[in-house]
Design an enzyme around this catalytic site. Structure first.
Site, PDB file in Angstrom:
ATOM      1  N   HIS E  20       0.838  -1.209   0.000  1.00  0.00           N
ATOM      2  CA  HIS E  20       0.000   0.000   0.000  1.00  0.00           C
ATOM      3  C   HIS E  20       0.869   1.254   0.000  1.00  0.00           C
ATOM      4  CE1 HIS E  20      -3.054  -2.690   2.268  1.00  0.00           C
ATOM      5  NE2 HIS E  20      -3.474  -2.580   1.015  1.00  0.00           N
ATOM      6  N   LYS E  44     -16.722  -8.012   6.713  1.00  0.00           N
ATOM      7  CA  LYS E  44     -16.207  -8.948   7.698  1.00  0.00           C
ATOM      8  C   LYS E  44     -15.683  -8.175   8.902  1.00  0.00           C
ATOM      9  CE  LYS E  44     -13.573 -10.645   4.400  1.00  0.00           C
ATOM     10  NZ  LYS E  44     -12.584 -11.420   3.633  1.00  0.00           N
ATOM     11  N   ARG E  93      -2.143  -5.847  -9.303  1.00  0.00           N
ATOM     12  CA  ARG E  93      -1.050  -6.803  -9.180  1.00  0.00           C
ATOM     13  C   ARG E  93      -1.192  -8.009 -10.092  1.00  0.00           C
ATOM     14  NH1 ARG E  93      -2.467  -8.011  -3.252  1.00  0.00           N
ATOM     15  NH2 ARG E  93      -4.391  -8.018  -4.444  1.00  0.00           N
ATOM     16  N   SER E 131      -3.168  -7.627   2.527  1.00  0.00           N
ATOM     17  CA  SER E 131      -3.431  -7.580   3.964  1.00  0.00           C
ATOM     18  C   SER E 131      -3.874  -8.935   4.487  1.00  0.00           C
ATOM     19  CB  SER E 131      -4.523  -6.544   4.268  1.00  0.00           C
ATOM     20  OG  SER E 131      -4.075  -5.250   3.979  1.00  0.00           O
TER      21      SER E 131
END
Lengths: 163, 163, 163, 163, 163, 163
Positions: E20, E44, E93, E131
């Protein structure tokens, strides 16, 4: 004297399919030993217990003398080190697999630089096969004969009361 | 005499979008009958009840004489056989769709060899459209006008109390 | 009275493979007529002449009463209009196919809005098959038996003097 | 007594890059022997002659006792059989690689069922590296230092008169 | 007088990774201001509270004078309008990222036509970083040093009691 | 005082399409200046001469005060440095684009670390558009009206004698 190359084949195997067995069979033809490592860590509730999954794998790989079935907990790279493994074995079927597998391979390499991830292509007829699809089809009453070992077929029917 | 080709268009349709209608419209132009089959099996809690989803589809396809809306339970291939269908119709928008759809197409073919899965490309303007994205945007107060039929727009606003 | 749905299956077919025949067979089971259209436009020098390619296709599809073999020149959408076709039929095997096919499908739709491109999935065993790979393998002396019709096998051997 | 596993690493190597050497290094850590096999078959005119390509590979792999550099002509599976190899080794970098590699792996398996194609992931820093990109950059006067062995760097400059 | 271009970089940042920060650093070199916007909407349960996530980001971006850290709720395009932003910044990515990102970019453009989504490529070494993978590795006792800022490393160890 | 951000938009533009103009228009809304850079290096014989391509671009971008049209030779990163550019601008339409673009972005970053490649998504209606497809359709007599600027449409017809 020649070093022995041990390959770890990790997964949930809930349950083992003929696609998994295809990869194990290919793996054991090019590595000295294949350790099928059933993951203890569970995100979701499995259909089969850890013991059942291990037992079905053992029964399905009986007669393959260079294949072990084991369970592992924690970080795969630590388990691989404990087993003296230098290879992680993975089957790769499709492009979406690829991205995830690539990510895991690079992370595992970072955690343990001596551990190589090796990808094998399953037989075409198993391209579409996965444990979750097998469970979905079986739970809806569809036949998965030919896609899983005979024992798994029987246990799926009992478990899902569709037999 | 010519045989009639029936195509099943299965899905959750929670709710129907203009992208779904685009595929139905294209499907009905090349097959004799399109049966829109709303799945009863639910992994997640739907926003709209099965009855609501069926009703919104019926209202949106009124006037299309060769389109039926129905519900189905269990294995899609069994339902297709019951309806005398020889085609499963699917819209395909993107590469990640493709892997999943390919897998399902091959599994369904294995379960029922006479059933062909046929993929159609939606209009470009619906490329990014999905029921879940529509719900997400609407739940955050964004406008989904032009992306769903008028009735769905209204019902979404009531349901989400954002109107 | 029912309208007849004609599907065009365009390609170079240099030479026809069993993968092509698989798609033709599936196409003719869901459409009233399949017109296999051999492209006259050539970017590269083909191994087989246009006449040879058409003839091998005709021989391979003999007995399939709703299959025609033809040649076409110029824009596919114009040819489709001449033949009264409303469907372009394409086999789709892999993700890189998908991008190209998607692009062509959208361009053809723009040129002729009433023409739908329909994608079918070939049998798994033909997933890796293409005319160019067949030619490459055969030219290096490898066997392509089972991948092409018997006549093509024989003609490849003559052409490549590997028989 | 343990069998020896020989892996063939085929390619054009026009010229060898550090990405190739990365894969060779990984391959030789998990297989008993890696045979780097430079293809004699040429579709395009190579920048470096076959002899140059072989020699640069030999120089770059000096000191790796279980690595051989060889040339091969004709079908890869036949060459592999001659060398007693049971593995084809391939680096895989990206999704478009994947489709092509998958196709070749399945065709090679069909030609010779005992030969497994094994994919390894190169170091991240070589993800974007290819012989053709190296040549393109070098021919435009860009530096490829760190991307190829020192000898290749020097020979590229001579060849391209950019030094 | 020159207009100022503000770019929003939205996400969960649970927790912020060096990947990030790589994107933020690149973004701030080509846009006048980068607003890192931590999403309040949670599907979540996050590992870190909203306040913790914001604070870790602020600490990690201290010294970057044209970077703000903020939280946002509701529709991203509304938040962007409030902040006077004309750019949504996203790192990309891998291919599976791409499909999702493409879908979101087109939906956001539809909701607010003046807002452009801009994709940047992270450094190769962060290609495999996310993450969720960081949390998975750390929770199993693996080291994520070098993948997250020092403060995050420390807080992860406390939170996961693995330190 | 604010620095000025210059973005280079490189390509062959043989010929410019409305998809290119869409990206230029988006680019100029978020960067201070967009330099459209027509490549002099040619692998294939272009349909339009370098001068024609530059002129058509100039005519199509008349009135966009922060857009320049230029030609460049040699390494893109060197040209970017000469122009004081810190951004390379690219449109991205599909997954196969993505792999190539990713590779180029990482190589260009290696050659010049301060140069960021930025990807924008074109309007959906231009997703399937490319210069080569435009030429192919036009050469077969198909209409590309609405896909290219009026001047290009006219010049294509003259060039291809299909008007």
């Amino acid at each position: 004297m020649k070093r022995e190359i041990v390959a770890i084949y990790p997964g949930s195997f809930d349950p083992v399919t003929n696609g998994h067995l295809d990869i194990i069979s290919r793996g054991r033809s090019i590595f000295d030993r294949v350790v099928v490592a059933v993951s203890v860590n569970q995100e979701k509730t499995p259909l089969f217990s850890l013991d059942e999954r291990v037992q079905m794998l053992r029964n399905a790989t009986t007669g393959w003398d260079n294949v072990d079935v084991d369970r592992f907990e924690g970080l795969l790279v630590n388990y691989a080190a404990d087993r003296g493994a230098s290879v992680i074995l993975r089957g790769i079927r499709a492009v979406t697999d690829f991205d995830y597998e690539f990510q895991m391979a690079l992370m595992n390499r970072r955690l343990q630089g001596k551990l190589e991830t090796v990808f094998l292509v399953p037989a075409e007829k198993y391209t579409y096969l996965s444990s979750s699809l097998v469970k979905e089809v079986a739970s809806l009453g569809g036949s998965v004969e030919g896609l899983v070992p005979a024992e798994v077929l029987q246990k799926l029917q009992l478990k899902l009361k569709t037999g």
